[in-house]
Design an enzyme around this catalytic site. Structure first.
Site, PDB file in Angstrom:
ATOM      1  N   HIS A  40       0.858  -1.395   0.214  1.00 11.63           N
ATOM      2  CA  HIS A  40       0.287  -0.148  -0.112  1.00 11.63           C
ATOM      3  C   HIS A  40       0.380   1.463  -0.044  1.00 11.63           C
ATOM      4  CE1 HIS A  40      -3.413   2.283   0.597  1.00 11.63           C
ATOM      5  NE2 HIS A  40      -2.885   3.201   2.076  1.00 11.63           N
ATOM      6  N   GLU A  41       1.623   0.868   0.884  1.00  9.30           N
ATOM      7  CA  GLU A  41       2.971   2.260   0.492  1.00  9.30           C
ATOM      8  C   GLU A  41       3.291   2.646  -0.613  1.00  9.30           C
ATOM      9  OE1 GLU A  41       2.310   4.794   3.107  1.00  9.30           O
ATOM     10  OE2 GLU A  41       1.357   2.920   4.069  1.00  9.30           O
ATOM     11  N   HIS A  96       1.223   4.439  -2.769  1.00  7.59           N
ATOM     12  CA  HIS A  96       1.719   5.324  -2.803  1.00  7.59           C
ATOM     13  C   HIS A  96       3.031   6.450  -3.328  1.00  7.59           C
ATOM     14  CE1 HIS A  96      -1.290   6.616  -0.085  1.00  7.59           C
ATOM     15  NE2 HIS A  96      -0.565   6.316   0.585  1.00  7.59           N
ATOM     16  N   HIS A 108       3.124   9.469  -6.915  1.00  8.81           N
ATOM     17  CA  HIS A 108       3.690   9.936  -7.086  1.00  8.81           C
ATOM     18  C   HIS A 108       4.911  10.377  -7.911  1.00  8.81           C
ATOM     19  CE1 HIS A 108       7.823  12.470  -4.988  1.00  8.81           C
ATOM     20  NE2 HIS A 108       6.624  13.469  -5.572  1.00  8.81           N
TER      21      HIS A 108
END
Length: 225
Positions: free
Chosen positions: A99-100, A103, A107
């Protein structure tokens, strides 16, 4: 029944939902942290592979203390994973780690909602600190200060609402890649969904409470006008 009393009736259940969501995410994470993925991959290994396959070789992965303290820092392009996630090979560990990375991929691809959240973060950081003092001062000095405080608070609410699609999008990216890259099996995707949905609920509950509080403050402002 007054407007203020009516809003409290709405806010209190929403606040209870927030507390329940926090307990649920911790309970769900703990439950699925006891279920290892069939691939045997750790959170770090899944995260590193996911970064590398998307050309993000320069993004570093570090460990941070605490539980569910995982996050992506767009400023120094670092993914911070809690030790349980970093070293663990459970469904919870791999889910949170990926999940991280979702991100980080957002980006890289300039996902519009993430870009917007980054742009307004400095303003939100200032507004969230100033808003309560302005609203409080407005009750003693000037009605205008209440209105100004509400505007600052509205910025923080907008930030929380923008966060929702950012989080859901990162989770959707993670789930697709986890299956396609073989980190998890199709059967394990159910557990991944449980972990990620529980985490998403905390953001939904927080945004709901903030939105209702904003409506209540606007009602107070109008009643004093």
């Amino acid at each position: 029944m007054s407007f203020n009393a009516f809003m409290y009736i709405l806010i209190i259940p929403a606040f209870i939902l927030t507390i329940w969501a926090q307990f649920r995410v911790k309970g769900t994470f703990k439950k699925w942290s006891e279920v290892p993925v069939n691939s045997g991959i750790t959170g770090y290994q899944a995260a590193r592979h996911m970064l590398d396959t998307h050309g993000l070789h320069d993004v570093q992965i570090v460990t941070v203390p605490g539980t569910l303290s995982d996050h992506y820092n767009p400023v120094n392009r670092t993914v911070a994973l809690s030790e349980d996630v970093y070293y663990g090979n459970s469904i919870s560990s791999v889910s949170v780690a990926c999940h991280e990375i979702g991100h980080a991929i957002q980006h890289q691809q300039a996902y519009p909602m993430l870009a917007l959240r980054h742009k307004i973060f400095p303003v939100v950081n200032f507004a969230s600190g100033v808003a309560p003092f302005l609203i409080l001062a407005g009750f003693f000095f000037s009605h205008t200060l209440i209105g100004l405080g509400i505007l600052f608070f509205a910025v923080t609410v907008i930030f929380q609402l923008i966060t929702l699609p950012v989080e859901f999008n990162a989770s959707n990216r993670a789930r697709e890649i986890m299956v396609s890259e073989g980190y998890i099996t199709n059967e394990e995707e159910r557990g991944v969904g449980k972990v990620l949905n529980a985490a998403a609920l905390t953001y939904v509950a927080a945004a709901l409470v903030a939105l209702l509080e904003l409506i209540r403050l606007v009602g107070i402002f109008n009643s004093r006008d």
